[in-house]
Design a protein around this motif. Structure first.
Motif, PDB file in Angstrom:
ATOM      1  N   VAL A  21       1.106  -1.231  -0.158  1.00  0.00           N
ATOM      2  CA  VAL A  21       0.137  -0.024  -0.038  1.00  0.00           C
ATOM      3  C   VAL A  21       0.720   1.165   0.011  1.00  0.00           C
ATOM      4  O   VAL A  21       1.834   1.326   0.882  1.00  0.00           O
ATOM      5  CB  VAL A  21      -0.922   0.005   1.436  1.00  0.00           C
ATOM      6  N   ASN A  23       0.157   5.606  -0.356  1.00  0.00           N
ATOM      7  CA  ASN A  23      -0.694   6.650  -0.519  1.00  0.00           C
ATOM      8  C   ASN A  23      -2.229   6.090  -1.246  1.00  0.00           C
ATOM      9  O   ASN A  23      -2.512   6.619  -2.074  1.00  0.00           O
ATOM     10  CB  ASN A  23      -0.146   7.758  -1.436  1.00  0.00           C
ATOM     11  N   GLU A  24      -2.720   5.485  -0.510  1.00  0.00           N
ATOM     12  CA  GLU A  24      -4.008   4.763  -1.070  1.00  0.00           C
ATOM     13  C   GLU A  24      -5.169   5.076   0.120  1.00  0.00           C
ATOM     14  O   GLU A  24      -6.166   4.440   0.115  1.00  0.00           O
ATOM     15  CB  GLU A  24      -4.043   3.384  -1.173  1.00  0.00           C
ATOM     16  N   ALA A  25      -5.156   6.369   0.967  1.00  0.00           N
ATOM     17  CA  ALA A  25      -6.215   6.512   1.925  1.00  0.00           C
ATOM     18  C   ALA A  25      -7.559   6.550   1.188  1.00  0.00           C
ATOM     19  O   ALA A  25      -8.560   6.434   1.959  1.00  0.00           O
ATOM     20  CB  ALA A  25      -5.757   8.050   2.336  1.00  0.00           C
ATOM     21  N   ILE A  28      -8.861   2.855   1.157  1.00  0.00           N
ATOM     22  CA  ILE A  28      -8.706   1.741   2.205  1.00  0.00           C
ATOM     23  C   ILE A  28      -9.703   1.108   2.772  1.00  0.00           C
ATOM     24  O   ILE A  28      -9.851  -0.013   3.057  1.00  0.00           O
ATOM     25  CB  ILE A  28      -7.638   2.341   3.439  1.00  0.00           C
ATOM     26  N   ASN A  52       2.597  -1.080   4.325  1.00  0.00           N
ATOM     27  CA  ASN A  52       2.497   0.396   4.083  1.00  0.00           C
ATOM     28  C   ASN A  52       3.994   0.648   3.459  1.00  0.00           C
ATOM     29  O   ASN A  52       4.985   0.888   4.395  1.00  0.00           O
ATOM     30  CB  ASN A  52       2.220   1.315   5.400  1.00  0.00           C
ATOM     31  N   SER A  55       3.941   5.471   2.859  1.00  0.00           N
ATOM     32  CA  SER A  55       2.965   6.533   2.587  1.00  0.00           C
ATOM     33  C   SER A  55       3.034   7.802   3.354  1.00  0.00           C
ATOM     34  O   SER A  55       3.352   7.613   4.417  1.00  0.00           O
ATOM     35  CB  SER A  55       1.418   5.811   2.756  1.00  0.00           C
ATOM     36  N   ASP A  57       0.322  10.174   3.139  1.00  0.00           N
ATOM     37  CA  ASP A  57      -1.020  10.687   3.599  1.00  0.00           C
ATOM     38  C   ASP A  57      -1.698   9.908   4.686  1.00  0.00           C
ATOM     39  O   ASP A  57      -0.708   9.667   5.357  1.00  0.00           O
ATOM     40  CB  ASP A  57      -1.956  10.472   2.052  1.00  0.00           C
ATOM     41  N   GLU A  58      -2.834  10.048   4.755  1.00  0.00           N
ATOM     42  CA  GLU A  58      -3.568   9.207   5.914  1.00  0.00           C
ATOM     43  C   GLU A  58      -3.670   7.505   6.177  1.00  0.00           C
ATOM     44  O   GLU A  58      -4.069   7.106   6.889  1.00  0.00           O
ATOM     45  CB  GLU A  58      -4.983   9.856   6.045  1.00  0.00           C
ATOM     46  N   THR A  59      -2.834   7.260   4.977  1.00  0.00           N
ATOM     47  CA  THR A  59      -2.726   5.669   4.959  1.00  0.00           C
ATOM     48  C   THR A  59      -2.344   5.076   6.184  1.00  0.00           C
ATOM     49  O   THR A  59      -2.971   4.264   6.405  1.00  0.00           O
ATOM     50  CB  THR A  59      -1.971   5.263   3.728  1.00  0.00           C
ATOM     51  N   LEU A  63      -4.732   2.547   8.181  1.00  0.00           N
ATOM     52  CA  LEU A  63      -4.356   0.699   8.283  1.00  0.00           C
ATOM     53  C   LEU A  63      -4.102   0.459   9.543  1.00  0.00           C
ATOM     54  O   LEU A  63      -4.720  -0.612  10.202  1.00  0.00           O
ATOM     55  CB  LEU A  63      -2.957   0.816   7.699  1.00  0.00           C
TER      56      LEU A  63
END
Length: 331
Positions: A21, A23-25, A28, A52, A55, A57-59, A63
């Motif tokens: 994963v 940067n896939e916020a 998710i 992870n 990442s 961002d908020e990923t 997670l």
């Protein structure tokens, strides 16, 4: 509700799902919901390992929340972005299931068809790789992928399926072999083909990316392509040799022609332009050859340094001792 596996040992997990994963916020939560629904329908003991890969961002936070509410979902935070293939390798190193599914987080690999891969594994197949029946990318990208896979199939000494990515399922015995392979510039789908075992392809309809932007930029795709070519073929080196032989032969023939002209009719070759063309052509061939050799030398340099191929900053939700890559390679 918090889900806990009935035990913490290898034999308790039937299926591990490995997902890198980055940067896939934006997707998710959807990924979690679809995975949870699909895997619970299988009625097997499973774990999902989410890697992870640095990442920004908020990923990481999302997670962590998933791992806290559902202990069947485990998270590995890498110390930085090590790349897609390395993140997959990390997930394989930590997977404890009797079968291990590898897929991407962008939902182009639909979780709903995991059941088909698992059924093939129950039939006795040890490697089940996905074959993309239809891509949703633009025509130019589809042409580039198709050309690459055809080229790779022709120049390598292994039989690599056309249009087959990392999406697929492998048996735990295959996992053990992959863990023992030490190379650092990894091309997982190539390694999967190289090791052999009982393999079968499974066609599927590749979906569009669910949300967010494509993470495989042109430069990353080029690196992946070069890793595939230079890891499994000496054809570039042979190409450099053929270039050298061709240029030498043409130069020798041209020299003979000029000598005959001088001795018979007294014509002496002239022209600044033709001289510059020849010099630039030879210079280009030399630089190309040096570049090809440099690619192989650079990979040798990477191997000799023997640095870890990834570093883990933290783990969430692992109730068992995870595998150390060096321990696995040393048996």
């Amino acid at each position: 509700m918090t889900h806990r596996p009935e035990g913490a040992f290898f034999h308790d997990i039937d299926l591990s799902v490995v997902i890198p994963v980055f940067n896939e916020a934006e997707l998710i939560d959807t990924l979690y919901d679809r995975l949870k629904s699909s895997l619970e329908l299988l009625a097997v003991r499973f774990e999902v390992i989410l890697i992870n890969d640095g990442s920004r961002d908020e990923t990481p936070r999302l997670l962590a929340e998933i791992a806290q509410k559902d202990n069947r979902f485990r998270v590995i935070h890498l110390a930085r972005n090590f790349g897609h293939q390395i993140a997959i390798t990390c997930g394989i190193d930590h997977a404890s299931g009797k079968a291990v599914m590898i897929m991407d987080a962008d939902l182009q690999d639909p979780p709903e068809i995991i059941e088909k891969f698992y059924s093939k594994w129950k039939e006795g197949y040890e490697v089940i790789y996905a074959i993309r029946r239809n891509r949703k990318e633009n025509a130019l990208k589809r042409l580039a992928y198709s050309s690459f896979y055809q080229l790779l199939q022709k120049i390598t000494s292994i039989e690599m399926p056309l249009d087959s990515g990392d999406f697929g399922l492998i048996d735990q015995k295959v996992v053990q072999v992959l863990r023992s392979l030490p190379e650092r510039n990894r091309f997982v789908r190539g390694l999967r083909s190289w090791i052999g075992f009982k393999q079968v392809g499974l066609e599927y309809e590749r979906d569009k990316r669910y949300a967010g932007e494509v993470k495989y930029t042109l430069s990353k795709l080029m690196k992946l392509a070069l890793d595939g070519i230079f890891s499994f073929s000496f054809a570039p080196l042979r190409l450099a040799t053929y270039f050298g032989l061709t240029v030498s032969s043409l130069s020798f023939i041209l020299g003979i022609i000029y000598l005959i002209q001088k001795l018979t009719v007294g014509i002496q070759p002239e022209g600044w332009a033709s001289t510059m063309v020849i010099i630039l052509f030879l210079g280009g061939v030399q630089l190309l050859t040096i570049g090809i050799i440099g690619e192989y030398i650079g990979r040798i340099y990477d191997e000799v340094k023997s640095r870890p191929i990834y570093l883990i900053s933290s783990q969430i939700g692992f109730p068992y001792k995870t595998i150390d890559r060096k321990e696995s390679q040393n048996g």
